[in-house]
Design an enzyme around this catalytic site. Structure first.
Site, short mmCIF file in Angstrom:
data_model
loop_
_atom_site.label_atom_id
_atom_site.label_comp_id
_atom_site.label_asym_id
_atom_site.label_seq_id
_atom_site.Cartn_x
_atom_site.Cartn_y
_atom_site.Cartn_z
N GLN A 43 7.35 3.84 3.68
CA GLN A 43 5.95 3.45 3.75
C GLN A 43 5.75 2.17 4.57
O GLN A 43 4.74 2.01 5.25
CB GLN A 43 5.44 3.24 2.31
N GLY A 59 -2.88 8.25 -4.16
CA GLY A 59 -2.26 9.46 -4.72
C GLY A 59 -1.01 9.86 -3.98
O GLY A 59 -0.67 9.31 -2.94
N ASP A 60 -0.30 10.80 -4.53
CA ASP A 60 0.84 11.47 -3.89
C ASP A 60 1.02 12.75 -4.70
O ASP A 60 0.07 13.20 -5.36
CB ASP A 60 2.09 10.56 -3.92
N LYS A 84 5.68 3.29 8.19
CA LYS A 84 4.53 4.16 8.43
C LYS A 84 3.25 3.33 8.50
O LYS A 84 2.44 3.48 9.40
CB LYS A 84 4.44 5.15 7.27
N ASN A 105 -2.44 19.08 -1.50
CA ASN A 105 -3.40 18.41 -0.63
C ASN A 105 -3.02 18.50 0.85
O ASN A 105 -3.83 18.88 1.69
CB ASN A 105 -3.52 16.95 -1.08
N THR A 145 -4.41 13.47 5.51
CA THR A 145 -3.00 13.66 5.85
C THR A 145 -2.83 14.98 6.62
O THR A 145 -2.15 15.02 7.66
CB THR A 145 -2.12 13.64 4.59
N LYS A 149 0.86 -1.19 0.00
CA LYS A 149 0.00 0.00 0.00
C LYS A 149 0.88 1.23 0.00
O LYS A 149 1.84 1.31 0.77
CB LYS A 149 -0.87 -0.02 1.28
N LYS A 169 5.36 1.77 -3.29
CA LYS A 169 5.24 3.13 -3.84
C LYS A 169 5.49 3.06 -5.33
O LYS A 169 6.20 2.17 -5.81
CB LYS A 169 6.27 4.05 -3.17
N SER A 194 -6.83 5.72 3.93
CA SER A 194 -6.87 4.82 2.76
C SER A 194 -7.17 3.39 3.22
O SER A 194 -7.93 2.67 2.57
CB SER A 194 -5.52 4.82 2.03
P1 NDP Z 1 0.43 17.85 -4.12
O1 NDP Z 1 0.85 17.51 -5.49
O2 NDP Z 1 -1.01 18.01 -3.83
O3 NDP Z 1 1.17 19.20 -3.66
C1 NDP Z 1 2.55 19.30 -3.58
C2 NDP Z 1 2.91 20.72 -3.23
O4 NDP Z 1 4.30 20.81 -3.00
C3 NDP Z 1 2.60 21.70 -4.35
O5 NDP Z 1 2.31 22.94 -3.79
C4 NDP Z 1 3.93 21.73 -5.11
O6 NDP Z 1 4.12 22.90 -5.87
C5 NDP Z 1 4.91 21.65 -3.97
N1 NDP Z 1 6.18 21.07 -4.44
C6 NDP Z 1 6.36 19.92 -5.13
N2 NDP Z 1 7.65 19.72 -5.40
C7 NDP Z 1 8.29 20.77 -4.89
C8 NDP Z 1 9.65 21.15 -4.83
N3 NDP Z 1 10.62 20.40 -5.41
N4 NDP Z 1 9.94 22.30 -4.18
C9 NDP Z 1 8.97 23.03 -3.59
N5 NDP Z 1 7.68 22.72 -3.62
C10 NDP Z 1 7.35 21.62 -4.26
O7 NDP Z 1 1.09 16.76 -3.17
P2 NDP Z 1 0.70 16.38 -1.68
O8 NDP Z 1 0.24 17.57 -0.93
O9 NDP Z 1 -0.17 15.19 -1.75
O10 NDP Z 1 2.10 15.87 -1.12
C11 NDP Z 1 3.03 16.73 -0.46
C12 NDP Z 1 3.99 15.89 0.36
O11 NDP Z 1 3.26 15.12 1.32
C13 NDP Z 1 4.82 14.88 -0.43
O12 NDP Z 1 6.08 14.73 0.20
C14 NDP Z 1 4.02 13.59 -0.25
O13 NDP Z 1 4.84 12.45 -0.42
C15 NDP Z 1 3.58 13.75 1.18
N6 NDP Z 1 2.45 12.94 1.57
C16 NDP Z 1 1.25 13.05 0.93
C17 NDP Z 1 0.18 12.29 1.35
C18 NDP Z 1 -1.17 12.45 0.76
O14 NDP Z 1 -2.11 11.84 1.30
N7 NDP Z 1 -1.37 13.25 -0.29
C19 NDP Z 1 0.31 11.28 2.42
C20 NDP Z 1 1.60 11.32 3.09
C21 NDP Z 1 2.61 12.09 2.65
P3 NDP Z 1 3.90 22.87 -7.46
O15 NDP Z 1 2.42 22.90 -7.66
O16 NDP Z 1 4.58 24.11 -7.93
O17 NDP Z 1 4.55 21.62 -7.97
#
Ligand code: NDP
Length: 443
Positions: free
Chosen positions: A108, A162-163, A111, A237, A206, A87, A123, A374
């Site tokens: 993961q 998603g991620d 976690k 997200n 999250t 997962k 992943k 999830s």
């Molecule tokens: P999203 O795609 O919804 O958002 C990611 C955000 O981070 C965007 O604002 C993006 O900006 C920014 N971003 C991405 N890459 C970079 C970078 N290199 N430098 C600066 N900003 C960056 O992703 P999530 O919110 O889902 O995920 C964010 C983090 O949380 C990740 O590390 C993910 O692995 C982790 N996570 C997510 C979970 C989930 O349920 N969604 C669960 C657990 C962990 P831009 O739009 O400009 O790319």
């Protein structure tokens, strides 16, 4: 022994520093557990844990709007299935390569174990960049991606979610393709729409879970989020729903970012504006100023850690807080850091937070709310039922996040490092998987 395993990991996975970093942190933490349990050494538990059970790499051809053929690379690393089906999310971002997906898949495993649910770790993703693509292009890419991935996944085998770059739209396109090819309607993906098997609270999970975890840490530190000033990086997200929960609890979130830059709004971020920009219009964070002209925009996302705050929530991406950023945060008086993103603080940054007695919530524990809900989505799919928002949110807070906090805290204390939740989370996550692997023999 731990050193030799790390050397082997580096040799076997050259040029993948993020994976090495994730493995090193866990191995350092669990060394005392291995000393206490020679049976784990004898059974080669760690040697097996650092090698994914299965690695799938594939070509993803698709046609863009101009009729040109594009080729991306897809991948899925099925890391460990000792305690349940693989997962973990799918990431679509140009920086994706095996080293990133392996680090995420490895994390993961621990976690998912911490959540208390029956989920193994995996992943996947692609170097495809959904940014700037039309809905038609994203759909064609997702269809091609799933045409191959569907051969390896299933509701009792491997359940992606998603991620970064994979939200409701992408999950929908991939689910449609899976259903058509396999001719079955099953809970093979999580993060589905509410009308077709999704769970309430999954979108918020999250971010909300992060704040539920933070509340537990702060309770022990005699502090509260109410009235605190917060910086939340990213505007995806995790960042949006962490900000929403902070605001509900009376904190003031003053800065958010995307990969181009960051905004500071000293009156408090207007989340409706951010949601419209990011969830509906898919625009850049600098467009926030059109609705809120008193806010400021700064080019470059790294500078966000110069903004003075009480609580820092790195919610964007890996290694976004380095040593210098951590020093700046501490000099500016930060008293809590909770990681919503995966591995957002470098090892040097983590050391600085711990040394300065900043309450520190490591990602594997603090951001486990997403995968936990999830898991609850999988349970609802199996039952062909949908639970209410209140019930699911309560489970997330009380059954999942508070439980994770207690486990991490207790393990840290048991191994003589009270308050060190990095060590505590790694040990608590490891022990359950290790026991299961031991019981199941050398497989
Ligand atoms: P999203 O795609 O919804 O958002 C990611 C955000 O981070 C965007 O604002 C993006 O900006 C920014 N971003 C991405 N890459 C970079 C970078 N290199 N430098 C600066 N900003 C960056 O992703 P999530 O919110 O889902 O995920 C964010 C983090 O949380 C990740 O590390 C993910 O692995 C982790 N996570 C997510 C979970 C989930 O349920 N969604 C669960 C657990 C962990 P831009 O739009 O400009 O790319």
């Amino acid at each position: 022994m731990v050193k030799a395993i790390l050397e082997q990991v580096k040799k076997r996975n050259p040029g993948e520093p993020e994976f090495h970093q994730a493995v090193e942190e866990v191995l350092e933490s669990i060394a005392p557990v291995l000393d206490k349990h020679p049976e784990y050494k004898k059974a080669g538990i760690v040697e097996r844990l650092v090698e994914p059970e299965r690695q799938i790499l594939f070509r993803v051809p698709w046609v863009d709007d101009s009729g040109k053929v594009q080729v991306n690379r897809g991948m899925r690393f099925e890391f460990n299935s000792a305690i349940g089906p693989y997962k973990g999310g799918l990431r679509f971002h140009p920086t994706v390569y095996p080293g990133i997906i392996k680090f995420l898949g490895f994390e993961q495993v621990f976690k998912n174990s911490l959540t208390g649910l029956a989920m193994g770790g995996g992943k996947g993703g692609s170097d495809f960049d959904p940014k700037g693509k039309s809905d038609g292009e994203v759909m064609r890419f997702c269809q091609s991606f799933m045409t191959e991935l569907c051969k390896y996944i299933g509701p009792d085998t491997d359940v992606p979610a998603g991620d970064i770059g994979v939200g409701g739209r992408e999950i929908g396109f991939m689910f449609g393709t899976y259903k058509k090819i396999r001719n079955e309607f099953t809970g093979v993906l999580t993060g589905k729409g509410l009308d077709w098997g999704g769970s309430l609270v999954r979108t918020e999970a999250t971010g909300y879970g992060l704040i539920y975890f933070l509340l537990q840490m702060l309770k022990d530190a005699g502090k509260n989020v109410k009235g605190a000033t917060v910086v939340s990086s990213g505007s995806g997200n995790v960042s949006i729903y962490a900000t929403q929960k902070c605001q509900q609890l009376g904190a003031k979130v003053i800065a958010m970012s995307d990969s181009n830059g960051y905004i500071v709004d000293n009156d408090g971020i207007d989340l409706k504006v951010v949601k419209q920009l990011k969830e509906v219009e898919r625009k850049r964070i600098k467009d926030y100023l059109k609705a809120r002209p008193n806010a400021r925009y700064h080019e470059g996302c790294d500078g966000i850690w110069n903004v003075k705050c009480d609580i820092a929530l790195p919610n964007a991406t890996q290694n976004e807080i380095d040593k210098k950023a951590a020093e700046t945060l501490v000099a500016n008086g930060v008293w809590a850091v909770a990681e919503g993103a995966n591995m957002p603080s470098t090892p040097e940054a983590v050391k600085i937070f711990l040394k300065n007695k900043v309450s520190f919530g490591p990602a594997k524990a603090a951001n486990a709310g997403g995968v936990a809900v999830s898991g609850l989505e999988m349970a609802q799919n199996s039952q062909r039922m949908s639970w209410s928002f209140e019930k699911t949110d309560k489970l997330l807070d009380e059954m999942i996040m508070q439980h994770i906090y207690r486990q991490a805290k207790a393990s840290a204390e048991e191994y003589g490092q009270p308050g060190n939740l990095v060590v505590g989370a790694n040990i608590a996550g490891f022990e359950k998987v290790a026991r299961a692997m031991l019981a199941q023999g050398i497989v």
